[in-house]
Scaffold this motif. Structure first.
Motif, PDB file in Angstrom:
ATOM      1  N   LEU A   1       0.803  -1.220   0.000  1.00 29.48           N
ATOM      2  CA  LEU A   1       0.000   0.000   0.000  1.00 29.48           C
ATOM      3  C   LEU A   1       0.840   1.278   0.000  1.00 29.48           C
ATOM      4  O   LEU A   1       0.297   2.376  -0.177  1.00 29.48           O
ATOM      5  CB  LEU A   1      -0.928   0.008   1.224  1.00 29.48           C
ATOM      6  CG  LEU A   1      -2.160  -0.899   1.116  1.00 29.48           C
ATOM      7  CD1 LEU A   1      -2.804  -1.094   2.492  1.00 29.48           C
ATOM      8  CD2 LEU A   1      -3.170  -0.310   0.138  1.00 29.48           C
ATOM      9  N   ILE A   2       2.148   1.169   0.189  1.00 29.50           N
ATOM     10  CA  ILE A   2       2.991   2.361   0.217  1.00 29.50           C
ATOM     11  C   ILE A   2       2.921   3.153  -1.083  1.00 29.50           C
ATOM     12  O   ILE A   2       2.835   4.392  -1.049  1.00 29.50           O
ATOM     13  CB  ILE A   2       4.446   1.984   0.580  1.00 29.50           C
ATOM     14  CG1 ILE A   2       4.524   1.638   2.079  1.00 29.50           C
ATOM     15  CG2 ILE A   2       5.409   3.128   0.262  1.00 29.50           C
ATOM     16  CD1 ILE A   2       5.873   1.141   2.534  1.00 29.50           C
ATOM     17  N   PRO A   3       2.920   2.530  -2.275  1.00 27.10           N
ATOM     18  CA  PRO A   3       2.759   3.334  -3.501  1.00 27.10           C
ATOM     19  C   PRO A   3       1.464   4.138  -3.518  1.00 27.10           C
ATOM     20  O   PRO A   3       1.438   5.261  -4.048  1.00 27.10           O
ATOM     21  CB  PRO A   3       2.780   2.272  -4.618  1.00 27.10           C
ATOM     22  CG  PRO A   3       3.577   1.148  -4.045  1.00 27.10           C
ATOM     23  CD  PRO A   3       3.221   1.115  -2.598  1.00 27.10           C
ATOM     24  N   PHE A   4       0.399   3.591  -2.946  1.00 24.57           N
ATOM     25  CA  PHE A   4      -0.862   4.333  -2.863  1.00 24.57           C
ATOM     26  C   PHE A   4      -0.698   5.569  -1.981  1.00 24.57           C
ATOM     27  O   PHE A   4      -1.147   6.669  -2.343  1.00 24.57           O
ATOM     28  CB  PHE A   4      -1.960   3.422  -2.307  1.00 24.57           C
ATOM     29  CG  PHE A   4      -3.197   4.163  -1.855  1.00 24.57           C
ATOM     30  CD1 PHE A   4      -4.068   4.721  -2.779  1.00 24.57           C
ATOM     31  CD2 PHE A   4      -3.490   4.299  -0.498  1.00 24.57           C
ATOM     32  CE1 PHE A   4      -5.197   5.416  -2.369  1.00 24.57           C
ATOM     33  CE2 PHE A   4      -4.620   4.978  -0.080  1.00 24.57           C
ATOM     34  CZ  PHE A   4      -5.473   5.541  -1.024  1.00 24.57           C
ATOM     35  N   VAL A   5      -0.037   5.419  -0.829  1.00 27.26           N
ATOM     36  CA  VAL A   5       0.169   6.557   0.073  1.00 27.26           C
ATOM     37  C   VAL A   5       1.037   7.611  -0.605  1.00 27.26           C
ATOM     38  O   VAL A   5       0.779   8.819  -0.498  1.00 27.26           O
ATOM     39  CB  VAL A   5       0.807   6.095   1.392  1.00 27.26           C
ATOM     40  CG1 VAL A   5       1.007   7.281   2.338  1.00 27.26           C
ATOM     41  CG2 VAL A   5      -0.053   5.038   2.070  1.00 27.26           C
ATOM     42  N   LYS A   6       2.062   7.176  -1.328  1.00 29.07           N
ATOM     43  CA  LYS A   6       2.923   8.117  -2.037  1.00 29.07           C
ATOM     44  C   LYS A   6       2.137   8.880  -3.094  1.00 29.07           C
ATOM     45  O   LYS A   6       2.349  10.083  -3.285  1.00 29.07           O
ATOM     46  CB  LYS A   6       4.090   7.366  -2.679  1.00 29.07           C
ATOM     47  CG  LYS A   6       5.107   6.823  -1.704  1.00 29.07           C
ATOM     48  CD  LYS A   6       6.216   6.093  -2.427  1.00 29.07           C
ATOM     49  CE  LYS A   6       6.958   7.005  -3.376  1.00 29.07           C
ATOM     50  NZ  LYS A   6       8.027   6.302  -4.115  1.00 29.07           N
ATOM     51  N   TRP A   7       1.239   8.184  -3.795  1.00 29.79           N
ATOM     52  CA  TRP A   7       0.429   8.848  -4.812  1.00 29.79           C
ATOM     53  C   TRP A   7      -0.471   9.910  -4.179  1.00 29.79           C
ATOM     54  O   TRP A   7      -0.594  11.020  -4.699  1.00 29.79           O
ATOM     55  CB  TRP A   7      -0.420   7.829  -5.566  1.00 29.79           C
ATOM     56  CG  TRP A   7      -1.331   8.471  -6.565  1.00 29.79           C
ATOM     57  CD1 TRP A   7      -1.026   8.831  -7.850  1.00 29.79           C
ATOM     58  CD2 TRP A   7      -2.697   8.856  -6.356  1.00 29.79           C
ATOM     59  NE1 TRP A   7      -2.110   9.419  -8.459  1.00 29.79           N
ATOM     60  CE2 TRP A   7      -3.149   9.450  -7.567  1.00 29.79           C
ATOM     61  CE3 TRP A   7      -3.576   8.751  -5.292  1.00 29.79           C
ATOM     62  CZ2 TRP A   7      -4.446   9.940  -7.711  1.00 29.79           C
ATOM     63  CZ3 TRP A   7      -4.860   9.241  -5.436  1.00 29.79           C
ATOM     64  CH2 TRP A   7      -5.295   9.824  -6.636  1.00 29.79           C
ATOM     65  N   VAL A   8      -1.095   9.568  -3.054  1.00 31.50           N
ATOM     66  CA  VAL A   8      -1.962  10.529  -2.361  1.00 31.50           C
ATOM     67  C   VAL A   8      -1.152  11.740  -1.903  1.00 31.50           C
ATOM     68  O   VAL A   8      -1.583  12.890  -2.043  1.00 31.50           O
ATOM     69  CB  VAL A   8      -2.665   9.867  -1.157  1.00 31.50           C
ATOM     70  CG1 VAL A   8      -3.473  10.897  -0.372  1.00 31.50           C
ATOM     71  CG2 VAL A   8      -3.586   8.739  -1.623  1.00 31.50           C
ATOM     72  N   GLU A   9       0.059  11.498  -1.385  1.00 30.20           N
ATOM     73  CA  GLU A   9       0.880  12.607  -0.894  1.00 30.20           C
ATOM     74  C   GLU A   9       1.353  13.492  -2.046  1.00 30.20           C
ATOM     75  O   GLU A   9       1.485  14.704  -1.890  1.00 30.20           O
ATOM     76  CB  GLU A   9       2.083  12.051  -0.122  1.00 30.20           C
ATOM     77  CG  GLU A   9       2.654  13.001   0.914  1.00 30.20           C
ATOM     78  CD  GLU A   9       3.509  14.099   0.298  1.00 30.20           C
ATOM     79  OE1 GLU A   9       3.531  15.205   0.849  1.00 30.20           O
ATOM     80  OE2 GLU A   9       4.159  13.845  -0.743  1.00 30.20           O
ATOM     81  N   ARG A  10       1.609  12.897  -3.207  1.00 31.82           N
ATOM     82  CA  ARG A  10       1.967  13.719  -4.365  1.00 31.82           C
ATOM     83  C   ARG A  10       0.775  14.535  -4.839  1.00 31.82           C
ATOM     84  O   ARG A  10       0.925  15.684  -5.251  1.00 31.82           O
ATOM     85  CB  ARG A  10       2.482  12.837  -5.513  1.00 31.82           C
ATOM     86  CG  ARG A  10       3.891  12.319  -5.332  1.00 31.82           C
ATOM     87  CD  ARG A  10       4.456  11.807  -6.640  1.00 31.82           C
ATOM     88  NE  ARG A  10       3.649  10.746  -7.212  1.00 31.82           N
ATOM     89  CZ  ARG A  10       3.818   9.455  -6.988  1.00 31.82           C
ATOM     90  NH1 ARG A  10       4.795   9.069  -6.184  1.00 31.82           N
ATOM     91  NH2 ARG A  10       3.051   8.553  -7.548  1.00 31.82           N
ATOM     92  N   ARG A  11      -0.408  13.910  -4.804  1.00 32.18           N
ATOM     93  CA  ARG A  11      -1.616  14.598  -5.281  1.00 32.18           C
ATOM     94  C   ARG A  11      -2.040  15.705  -4.325  1.00 32.18           C
ATOM     95  O   ARG A  11      -2.464  16.784  -4.752  1.00 32.18           O
ATOM     96  CB  ARG A  11      -2.747  13.570  -5.444  1.00 32.18           C
ATOM     97  CG  ARG A  11      -4.063  14.154  -5.937  1.00 32.18           C
ATOM     98  CD  ARG A  11      -3.920  14.711  -7.331  1.00 32.18           C
ATOM     99  NE  ARG A  11      -5.180  15.251  -7.819  1.00 32.18           N
ATOM    100  CZ  ARG A  11      -5.655  16.449  -7.503  1.00 32.18           C
ATOM    101  NH1 ARG A  11      -4.963  17.234  -6.693  1.00 32.18           N
ATOM    102  NH2 ARG A  11      -6.796  16.863  -7.992  1.00 32.18           N
ATOM    103  N   TRP A  12      -1.932  15.433  -3.029  1.00 26.65           N
ATOM    104  CA  TRP A  12      -2.283  16.428  -2.001  1.00 26.65           C
ATOM    105  C   TRP A  12      -1.094  16.554  -1.045  1.00 26.65           C
ATOM    106  O   TRP A  12      -1.069  15.933   0.018  1.00 26.65           O
ATOM    107  CB  TRP A  12      -3.543  16.015  -1.251  1.00 26.65           C
ATOM    108  CG  TRP A  12      -4.756  16.005  -2.132  1.00 26.65           C
ATOM    109  CD1 TRP A  12      -5.470  17.087  -2.567  1.00 26.65           C
ATOM    110  CD2 TRP A  12      -5.396  14.853  -2.705  1.00 26.65           C
ATOM    111  NE1 TRP A  12      -6.510  16.673  -3.369  1.00 26.65           N
ATOM    112  CE2 TRP A  12      -6.505  15.322  -3.473  1.00 26.65           C
ATOM    113  CE3 TRP A  12      -5.162  13.473  -2.641  1.00 26.65           C
ATOM    114  CZ2 TRP A  12      -7.336  14.453  -4.169  1.00 26.65           C
ATOM    115  CZ3 TRP A  12      -5.993  12.612  -3.342  1.00 26.65           C
ATOM    116  CH2 TRP A  12      -7.065  13.106  -4.092  1.00 26.65           C
TER     117      TRP A  12
END
Length: 292
Positions: free
Chosen positions: A65-76
């Motif tokens: 799930l870390i790539p998902f968290v990274k994507w969210v942090e890049r988006r917001w």
């Protein structure tokens, strides 16, 4: 920065993905070991292998799930100036994170227990979810915090560019709307970077990387914002994510797709899309550059 540290950092830049993956795997491997030992003590009556299945299944799902968290942090992005706008999205993402984590580790545990002829039962889903979510929201924001800290460390090591601001008193010594120099902060020091030394610019999320002599200095801006501040006599947009300094352009290599590959004096290559290739040719009066 010392010569040895400079070499080590260049190596880190060359293999960022491998270093990052190794860090997360090592972190959650250690976490699994410590949690597994504690779980063995707390559940002494269970089979010795069971606590390790519980902890390793949880760690594996978090790693996935870390790539998902990274994507969210890049988006917001979660920064001092954006956290109020970003926090609601991260809270919503943490719920999704927890749902996938709980469902995934439940499935893995049932699979392993089934392979040894036993049955695994997590318990009633919704009553237990609040308990699991309290643990997962800590894991989620720990990952976000580590991402933010690593970004701050990289910016400190690599250097971050800023646009020169207008002085409080008196006129600016150079145009602010079309800067001739950028202020770069690196390792606690500041120096000025001439715009003419920038070989190309590349979009990178909420930043624009200024590439100078093999180094990238991130500028917190968007390509649309920086476009109007670049000298059009020197810089030309060649791709939705790239500007090139024409003084450093050495060769245009046409591609079968209609796009092109631009070779610079130092041997670097950047893409040129079909949409911008015509403007590049017009800049040279329709005369081909080497390789075109």
């Amino acid at each position: 920065m010392s010569e040895q540290a400079d070499v080590e950092y260049r190596d880190f830049q060359r293999w960022p993905r491998a270093v990052e993956v190794a860090f997360w795997v090592a972190l959650y491997a250690l976490n699994t070991v410590f949690n597994g030992l504690v779980a063995q003590i707390d559940h002494a009556r269970t089979a010795a292998w069971e606590p390790w299945v519980w902890e390793s299944s949880s760690a594996l799902l978090i790693l996935l799930l870390i790539p998902f968290v990274k994507w969210v942090e890049r988006r917001w992005p979660f920064r001092f100036d954006t956290w109020r706008r970003s926090l609601p999205w991260h809270l919503l993402a943490s719920v999704a994170f927890s749902l996938v984590h709980v469902a995934g580790m439940d499935g893995l545990r049932k699979l392993v227990y089934g392979m040894v002829g036993q049955h695994y039962h997590l318990g009633a889903w919704w009553p237990n979810f609040g308990y699991e979510y309290l643990k997962d929201i800590r894991s989620y924001f720990l990952i976000v915090a580590l991402i933010c800290l690593s970004r701050l460390w990289l910016l400190r090591q690599q250097g971050e560019a800023k646009l020169l601001a207008e002085p409080d008193d008196g006129p600016p010594v150079e145009p602010v709307d079309r800067p001739e120099r950028f202020l770069v902060r690196k390792l606690g020091k500041e120096f000025l970077l001439a715009a003419s030394e920038i070989e190309w610019l590349q979009a990178a999320g909420n930043y624009v990387n200024l590439h100078v002599r093999g180094r990238d200095y991130p500028l917190r801006s968007t390509m649309a914002s920086i476009e109007g501040r670049l000298d059009p006599a020197r810089f030309l947009r060649v791709h939705r994510g790239y500007f090139v300094n024409l003084d450093y352009l050495a060769e245009i290599e046409p591609l079968d797709t209609g796009d092109a590959r631009l070779r610079l004096r130092d041997g670097s290559a950047i893409p040129c899309s079909r949409r911008y290739r015509a403007a590049l040719r017009e800049r040279y009066g329709g005369q081909p550059v080497a390789g075109d």
